[in-house]
Design a protein around this motif. Structure first.
Motif, PDB file in Angstrom:
ATOM      1  N   ARG A 108       8.779   4.688   8.832  1.00  0.00           N
ATOM      2  CA  ARG A 108       7.341   4.981   8.764  1.00  0.00           C
ATOM      3  C   ARG A 108       6.998   5.794   7.524  1.00  0.00           C
ATOM      4  O   ARG A 108       5.932   5.637   6.947  1.00  0.00           O
ATOM      5  CB  ARG A 108       6.886   5.703  10.028  1.00  0.00           C
ATOM      6  CG  ARG A 108       6.752   4.761  11.202  1.00  0.00           C
ATOM      7  CD  ARG A 108       6.002   5.417  12.345  1.00  0.00           C
ATOM      8  NE  ARG A 108       5.601   4.412  13.313  1.00  0.00           N
ATOM      9  CZ  ARG A 108       5.793   4.491  14.599  1.00  0.00           C
ATOM     10  NH1 ARG A 108       6.393   5.545  15.101  1.00  0.00           N
ATOM     11  NH2 ARG A 108       5.393   3.531  15.402  1.00  0.00           N
ATOM     12  N   LEU A 109       7.905   6.681   7.098  1.00  0.00           N
ATOM     13  CA  LEU A 109       7.671   7.442   5.867  1.00  0.00           C
ATOM     14  C   LEU A 109       7.629   6.529   4.649  1.00  0.00           C
ATOM     15  O   LEU A 109       6.800   6.701   3.757  1.00  0.00           O
ATOM     16  CB  LEU A 109       8.751   8.515   5.687  1.00  0.00           C
ATOM     17  CG  LEU A 109       8.663   9.723   6.600  1.00  0.00           C
ATOM     18  CD1 LEU A 109       9.870  10.639   6.396  1.00  0.00           C
ATOM     19  CD2 LEU A 109       7.374  10.485   6.369  1.00  0.00           C
ATOM     20  N   ILE A 110       8.522   5.554   4.629  1.00  0.00           N
ATOM     21  CA  ILE A 110       8.508   4.571   3.537  1.00  0.00           C
ATOM     22  C   ILE A 110       7.204   3.792   3.570  1.00  0.00           C
ATOM     23  O   ILE A 110       6.578   3.558   2.521  1.00  0.00           O
ATOM     24  CB  ILE A 110       9.716   3.613   3.647  1.00  0.00           C
ATOM     25  CG1 ILE A 110      11.026   4.372   3.427  1.00  0.00           C
ATOM     26  CG2 ILE A 110       9.587   2.455   2.661  1.00  0.00           C
ATOM     27  CD1 ILE A 110      12.265   3.580   3.794  1.00  0.00           C
ATOM     28  N   VAL A 112       4.272   4.763   4.748  1.00  0.00           N
ATOM     29  CA  VAL A 112       3.156   5.629   4.339  1.00  0.00           C
ATOM     30  C   VAL A 112       3.060   5.679   2.822  1.00  0.00           C
ATOM     31  O   VAL A 112       1.959   5.657   2.263  1.00  0.00           O
ATOM     32  CB  VAL A 112       3.313   7.047   4.945  1.00  0.00           C
ATOM     33  CG1 VAL A 112       2.401   8.051   4.270  1.00  0.00           C
ATOM     34  CG2 VAL A 112       3.045   7.011   6.431  1.00  0.00           C
ATOM     35  N   GLU A 113       4.198   5.735   2.146  1.00  0.00           N
ATOM     36  CA  GLU A 113       4.202   5.745   0.682  1.00  0.00           C
ATOM     37  C   GLU A 113       3.570   4.479   0.112  1.00  0.00           C
ATOM     38  O   GLU A 113       3.068   4.477  -0.998  1.00  0.00           O
ATOM     39  CB  GLU A 113       5.629   5.907   0.152  1.00  0.00           C
ATOM     40  CG  GLU A 113       6.210   7.281   0.370  1.00  0.00           C
ATOM     41  CD  GLU A 113       7.634   7.394  -0.116  1.00  0.00           C
ATOM     42  OE1 GLU A 113       8.199   6.397  -0.629  1.00  0.00           O
ATOM     43  OE2 GLU A 113       8.207   8.493   0.022  1.00  0.00           O
ATOM     44  N   GLN A 114       3.593   3.411   0.888  1.00  0.00           N
ATOM     45  CA  GLN A 114       3.012   2.134   0.464  1.00  0.00           C
ATOM     46  C   GLN A 114       1.632   1.919   1.081  1.00  0.00           C
ATOM     47  O   GLN A 114       1.101   0.816   1.060  1.00  0.00           O
ATOM     48  CB  GLN A 114       3.953   0.992   0.845  1.00  0.00           C
ATOM     49  CG  GLN A 114       5.305   1.080   0.182  1.00  0.00           C
ATOM     50  CD  GLN A 114       6.265   0.019   0.711  1.00  0.00           C
ATOM     51  OE1 GLN A 114       5.862  -1.008   1.231  1.00  0.00           O
ATOM     52  NE2 GLN A 114       7.551   0.284   0.553  1.00  0.00           N
ATOM     53  N   ASN A 115       1.071   2.984   1.667  1.00  0.00           N
ATOM     54  CA  ASN A 115      -0.235   2.925   2.335  1.00  0.00           C
ATOM     55  C   ASN A 115      -0.275   1.901   3.464  1.00  0.00           C
ATOM     56  O   ASN A 115      -1.283   1.237   3.675  1.00  0.00           O
ATOM     57  CB  ASN A 115      -1.367   2.655   1.329  1.00  0.00           C
ATOM     58  CG  ASN A 115      -1.532   3.802   0.360  1.00  0.00           C
ATOM     59  OD1 ASN A 115      -1.476   4.959   0.764  1.00  0.00           O
ATOM     60  ND2 ASN A 115      -1.720   3.479  -0.904  1.00  0.00           N
ATOM     61  N   GLU A 177       9.530  -4.031  -0.416  1.00  0.00           N
ATOM     62  CA  GLU A 177       8.731  -3.396  -1.453  1.00  0.00           C
ATOM     63  C   GLU A 177       9.185  -1.974  -1.727  1.00  0.00           C
ATOM     64  O   GLU A 177       8.876  -1.411  -2.754  1.00  0.00           O
ATOM     65  CB  GLU A 177       7.254  -3.426  -1.060  1.00  0.00           C
ATOM     66  CG  GLU A 177       6.692  -4.847  -1.069  1.00  0.00           C
ATOM     67  CD  GLU A 177       5.271  -4.937  -0.539  1.00  0.00           C
ATOM     68  OE1 GLU A 177       4.622  -3.878  -0.379  1.00  0.00           O
ATOM     69  OE2 GLU A 177       4.829  -6.063  -0.280  1.00  0.00           O
ATOM     70  N   GLY A 178       9.937  -1.396  -0.778  1.00  0.00           N
ATOM     71  CA  GLY A 178      10.464  -0.040  -0.950  1.00  0.00           C
ATOM     72  C   GLY A 178      11.775  -0.024  -1.718  1.00  0.00           C
ATOM     73  O   GLY A 178      12.373   1.005  -1.904  1.00  0.00           O
TER      74      GLY A 178
END
Length: 180
Positions: A108-110, A112-115, A177-178
């Motif tokens: 989920r943190l990853i 959030v970084e990608q909106n 994408e991460g």
């Protein structure tokens, strides 16, 4: 602070009190077990109640989005860990269940970084309910329910693994994408 957020904070504050009553070796073991059961059931109910009130009254906040899942994880993971010294669950089992929580939280943190917002899935909700029922059964520790206990132990394990795979598969683009 609105009512749903107060319920979330209350749930988090109930965790150490629950842990005390479930683990404290007292002469009144049954009384302490019943108090722990009451605390766990009450805290679990606030999980449902705070979300219901927040959605119904349009009181969803960033604090709630962050703290609600954290309070849930604190409650369930603390209860699972307490089951190890009580010899109600093996450590390997608890490690698998808690590892899933860490993996999803990191995922989920990853996102959030990608909106990207990753909502709770159907399997994730079933997993949570099965774990809460299992914990209630393990707190009660009624020999007449031994088969039901085992059923929920295995059901929780299966739903933990299935919900992890479901989250990762449905959101695989976030991982791609991460940089994974």
């Amino acid at each position: 602070m609105n009512l749903p957020n107060k319920l979330t904070v209350l749930r988090a504050l109930m965790v150490p009190v629950f842990v005390f009553f479930i683990l404290y070796p007292a002469e009144q073991e049954m009384l302490f077990r019943l108090i722990a059961l009451f605390l766990f059931c009450t805290a679990s109910f606030t999980d449902y109640l705070d979300g219901h009130i927040a959605r119904k009254r349009n009181l969803v906040t960033n604090f709630g989005k962050f703290m609600d899942p954290l309070a849930d994880k604190l409650l369930v993971c603390s209860a699972l860990i307490c089951m190890i010294p009580l010899s109600r669950l093996p450590a390997w089992y608890v490690i698998i269940l808690i590892s899933r929580e860490f993996i999803i939280s990191g995922f989920r943190l990853i996102a959030v970084e990608q909106n990207v917002v990753i909502a709770a899935s159907y399997f994730g909700k079933l997993k949570t309910v099965s774990q809460m029922v299992m914990i209630i059964l393990l707190i009660l520790q009624l020999s007449a329910l031994h088969f039901v206990n085992l059923l929920f132990i295995y059901l929780s394990l299966i739903l933990t693994i299935v919900s992890l795979i479901d989250y990762l598969y449905k959101n695989r683009k976030v991982l791609q994408e991460g940089g994974f």
